[in-house]
Design an enzyme around this catalytic site. Structure first.
Site, PDB file in Angstrom:
ATOM      1  N   GLY A 118      -0.695  -4.662  -1.678  1.00  0.00           N
ATOM      2  CA  GLY A 118      -0.852  -4.393  -3.105  1.00  0.00           C
ATOM      3  C   GLY A 118       0.174  -3.451  -3.670  1.00  0.00           C
ATOM      4  O   GLY A 118       0.245  -3.243  -4.887  1.00  0.00           O
ATOM      5  N   SER A 231      -2.735   5.699   4.538  1.00  0.00           N
ATOM      6  CA  SER A 231      -3.255   6.964   4.022  1.00  0.00           C
ATOM      7  C   SER A 231      -2.463   7.417   2.811  1.00  0.00           C
ATOM      8  O   SER A 231      -1.415   6.861   2.484  1.00  0.00           O
ATOM      9  CB  SER A 231      -3.203   8.041   5.111  1.00  0.00           C
ATOM     10  OG  SER A 231      -1.853   8.276   5.488  1.00  0.00           O
ATOM     11  N   SER A 267       1.736  24.244   7.618  1.00  0.00           N
ATOM     12  CA  SER A 267       2.929  24.397   8.467  1.00  0.00           C
ATOM     13  C   SER A 267       2.913  23.417   9.641  1.00  0.00           C
ATOM     14  O   SER A 267       3.331  23.741  10.743  1.00  0.00           O
ATOM     15  CB  SER A 267       3.036  25.835   8.982  1.00  0.00           C
ATOM     16  OG  SER A 267       1.938  26.162   9.822  1.00  0.00           O
ATOM     17  N   ILE A 270       4.888  17.922   8.352  1.00  0.00           N
ATOM     18  CA  ILE A 270       5.428  17.707   7.008  1.00  0.00           C
ATOM     19  C   ILE A 270       5.986  19.002   6.434  1.00  0.00           C
ATOM     20  O   ILE A 270       7.121  19.042   5.934  1.00  0.00           O
ATOM     21  CB  ILE A 270       4.339  17.126   6.074  1.00  0.00           C
ATOM     22  CG1 ILE A 270       3.823  15.786   6.614  1.00  0.00           C
ATOM     23  CG2 ILE A 270       4.881  16.947   4.658  1.00  0.00           C
ATOM     24  CD1 ILE A 270       2.602  15.247   5.876  1.00  0.00           C
ATOM     25  N   GLU A 273       9.280  20.139   8.300  1.00  0.00           N
ATOM     26  CA  GLU A 273      10.458  19.340   7.971  1.00  0.00           C
ATOM     27  C   GLU A 273      10.981  19.666   6.583  1.00  0.00           C
ATOM     28  O   GLU A 273      12.204  19.788   6.370  1.00  0.00           O
ATOM     29  CB  GLU A 273      10.138  17.847   8.101  1.00  0.00           C
ATOM     30  CG  GLU A 273       9.956  17.408   9.547  1.00  0.00           C
ATOM     31  CD  GLU A 273       9.791  15.906   9.719  1.00  0.00           C
ATOM     32  OE1 GLU A 273       9.771  15.444  10.874  1.00  0.00           O
ATOM     33  OE2 GLU A 273       9.680  15.196   8.695  1.00  0.00           O
ATOM     34  N   HIS A 417       4.219   4.885  14.481  1.00  0.00           N
ATOM     35  CA  HIS A 417       4.397   4.090  15.700  1.00  0.00           C
ATOM     36  C   HIS A 417       3.085   3.905  16.455  1.00  0.00           C
ATOM     37  O   HIS A 417       2.927   2.916  17.182  1.00  0.00           O
ATOM     38  CB  HIS A 417       5.469   4.714  16.607  1.00  0.00           C
ATOM     39  CG  HIS A 417       5.287   6.166  16.869  1.00  0.00           C
ATOM     40  ND1 HIS A 417       5.670   7.140  15.976  1.00  0.00           N
ATOM     41  CD2 HIS A 417       4.769   6.833  17.919  1.00  0.00           C
ATOM     42  CE1 HIS A 417       5.399   8.336  16.481  1.00  0.00           C
ATOM     43  NE2 HIS A 417       4.843   8.164  17.657  1.00  0.00           N
ATOM     44  N   HIS A 544      25.659  12.107  33.953  1.00  0.00           N
ATOM     45  CA  HIS A 544      26.122  13.488  33.772  1.00  0.00           C
ATOM     46  C   HIS A 544      27.462  13.467  33.040  1.00  0.00           C
ATOM     47  O   HIS A 544      28.327  12.645  33.348  1.00  0.00           O
ATOM     48  CB  HIS A 544      26.292  14.169  35.139  1.00  0.00           C
ATOM     49  CG  HIS A 544      26.876  15.548  35.049  1.00  0.00           C
ATOM     50  ND1 HIS A 544      26.125  16.631  34.632  1.00  0.00           N
ATOM     51  CD2 HIS A 544      28.131  16.003  35.291  1.00  0.00           C
ATOM     52  CE1 HIS A 544      26.903  17.705  34.653  1.00  0.00           C
ATOM     53  NE2 HIS A 544      28.139  17.349  35.054  1.00  0.00           N
TER      54      HIS A 544
END
Length: 574
Positions: A118, A231, A267, A270, A273, A417, A544
């Site tokens: 929608g 959400s 904190s 979200i 960042e 994910h 390495h």
């Protein structure tokens, strides 16, 4: 909790049988043969059926069709009449990352699939979350590098004053979201998934209507339905969001302005960042955290180190143990006003006046208008109740036939994910293969500079589990300061932490703070998903010099008393 790529569980012979209904409603009995059940990455239990009685050729598509049409879950209750023929094998309500992942896997399994959306394809992650935020964080990372004269000088570089074009930065984030959204849309169309535009509502068993709000008169039927509605930002009571000076992450990602001073409420991922973005672009930040410490969702040791590097040296101050009980937007030349209340005493503690406030207090499930009342389902704090196989439970705790819920709407693990993994797990089930997702093997990351990543249990969680179940845990740590590649980049700040059982080598949790931590975590998460023990993974070879050697050293430093080299079995759904 763990599964195995090489061990198997031998099932004893049984007299089990299932019923096969033919097109003419004749019922035939089909024997079920005993079989070794393999365990791998995400738990799968597969039964092999004998089709000799039905003289069915074992062609892949026909086998899938057989499973799809005939396997029936136990202990389910139907509400109302269900259709006898279907427009689709699978209908997915919501085309975010979870719904998209489920749709792609459904096509691979040969299911006729439709997806109802929608809003816009891609959902929160692509349009208002992880994708555009990474574009902003890419800018903040570059700005930090260009502004860090000490770091550049150590590398022998000289750069004149760095600046930025706010609108160009905002366009970069918007263009990235548009590109990914178009890619997802095109991939669905190319695979033959029908995209049905409108709001989806369940009107009864295996029936969904869709269309504009108030005009949802298009109805389709489906053998199975997945709810993947996601959400929205959660805004606590007392906070007035105007979208300009008091904003959520949805507004912040548009970067319509860069305030001189912004308060960030919360904190977690979200909030952290956005603090990275805003401080890199010149803002001063004030964190408001209800709990007694910053970054409460992270392992405490990682939180402490991250605060020392991500918060203390930057233009960031913070208030902990307080609620922002009232926030009034700026207007008529007056600033944003924030009332802070003590979390314990509930008394007014302080009032802040800032240029803007970002509400980063988490997300709330978007489950209204789904028609759940039509199938006797009651939400719990807005979340749709499910079992370990993502099957929806009704108000009496019974399974609703052919109905599943994945992603943020079920609240199991609110990560894009994770939603996709849940969707793939559901498609496996409706295709006839039992599949239980081990959520403790799903990694998470915070894309600050440097990054934070984690999988499994934190140290306090692991100690509680050990006490309850009667085993001992050990901790191993390695520093980025000992890694050649990190030192070559002059980025030696960082820590990797392993929480494990010394008696059997089981990995309980891994936490990383440092350069490219979000990429490094997958060696640990895949090991946990596959049930690989420390005894085995410490023999893995790493190129390495690479940052991956941080994990190599971490596993090699663990002390395990058992020297048996075999993966753990008996995975447990969490």
């Amino acid at each position: 909790m763990h599964s195995s790529s090489s061990t198997s569980l031998s099932l004893p012979p049984t007299n089990c049988s299932i019923l096969k209904r033919s097109h003419k409603n004749h019922v035939q009995q089909i024997s079920v043969k005993p079989l070794n059940v393999p365990f791998c990455g995400l738990r799968k239990e597969v039964l092999s059926f004998s089709f000799s009685q039905l003289k069915i050729r074992c062609e892949t598509q026909r086998v899938r069709s057989f499973f799809r049409n005939n396997i029936v879950s136990a202990s389910v209750v139907d509400n109302g009449s269900a259709p006898t023929s279907f427009d689709y094998d699978l209908v997915i309500i919501g085309a975010g990352v979870g719904g998209h992942g489920a749709a792609l896997h459904a096509v691979e399994k040969g299911l006729k699939t439709a997806i109802i959306e929608g809003d816009v394809i891609g959902g929160t992650c692509v349009n208002r979350g992880c994708v555009p935020s990474k574009a902003l964080l890419a800018v903040s990372g570059r700005m930090r590098e260009l502004k860090n004269e000490h770091h550049l000088k150590a590398l022998g570089l000289q750069v004149s004053a760095a600046g930025y074009d706010r609108q160009a930065v905002a366009d970069h984030a918007n263009n990235l979201a548009s590109k990914i959204r178009n890619n997802l849309t095109n991939s669905l169309k190319a695979l033959g998934v029908d995209i049905l535009t409108g709001v989806g509502t369940i009107v009864g068993p295996q029936r969904v209507k869709y269309g504009k709000v108030g005009f949802s008169d298009n109805e389709v039927t489906a053998r199975d339905i997945i709810i993947a509605t996601g959400s929205v930002p959660f805004v606590p009571r007392g906070i007035e969001v105007d979208g300009k000076t008091v904003i959520t992450s949805d507004h912040a990602l548009k970067l319509e302005f860069v305030p001189e001073w912004i308060a960030i409420v919360g904190s977690g991922y979200i909030g952290l960042e956005f603090s990275d973005v805003y401080t890199a672009l010149g803002s001063e930040v004030t964190f408001i955290e209800a709990l007694d410490q910053l970054m409460p969702g992270f392992d405490p040791e990682i939180s402490k180190l991250a605060q020392r590097i991500l918060v203390n040296p930057r233009k960031i101050d913070y208030h902990t143990g307080v609620f922002a009980t009232k926030i009034t937007p700026a207007k008529d030349g007056k600033p944003v006003v924030i009332e802070l209340t003590d979390a314990k005493t509930k008394e007014l503690k302080e009032t802040l006046e800032v240029d803007a406030a970002l509400i980063a207090t988490g997300r709330a499930p978007f489950t209204e208008g789904l028609g759940l009342e039509n199938i006797n389902v009651l939400t719990q704090r807005g979340f749709i109740p499910i079992d370990e196989r993502m099957r929806v439970l009704d108000a009496d705790g019974k399974l609703v036939p052919h109905l599943y819920c994945i992603g943020d709407a079920n609240g199991k693990m609110m990560l894009a994910h994770a939603a996709s993994a849940q969707g793939i797990s559901v498609v496996e089930q409706v295709s006839g293969r039992d599949h239980v997702l081990n959520h403790l093997s799903i990694p998470a990351a915070c894309f600050t500079h440097p990054e934070i990543s984690m999988v499994g249990l934190t140290e306090p969680q692991a100690r509680e589990k050990a006490e309850n179940e009667g085993f001992v845990i050990s901790i191993a740590k390695t520093s980025f300061k000992a890694n050649t590649k990190a030192l070559a980049e002059n980025e030696g700040e960082g820590l990797a932490k392993l929480i494990y059982r010394p008696d059997n080598g089981e990995i309980l949790g891994v936490h990383i703070f440092g350069l490219h931590a979000a990429d490094l975590i997958h060696e640990a998460s895949n090991a946990m998903a596959l049930g690989t023990t420390i005894q085995d993974i410490k023999f893995a070879v790493h190129a390495h010099p690479t940052l991956s050697e941080v994990l190599d050293e971490l596993f090699k430093s663990a002390k395990v008393t058992s020297h048996d080299h075999h993966p753990l079995s008996e995975p447990v759904a969490v």
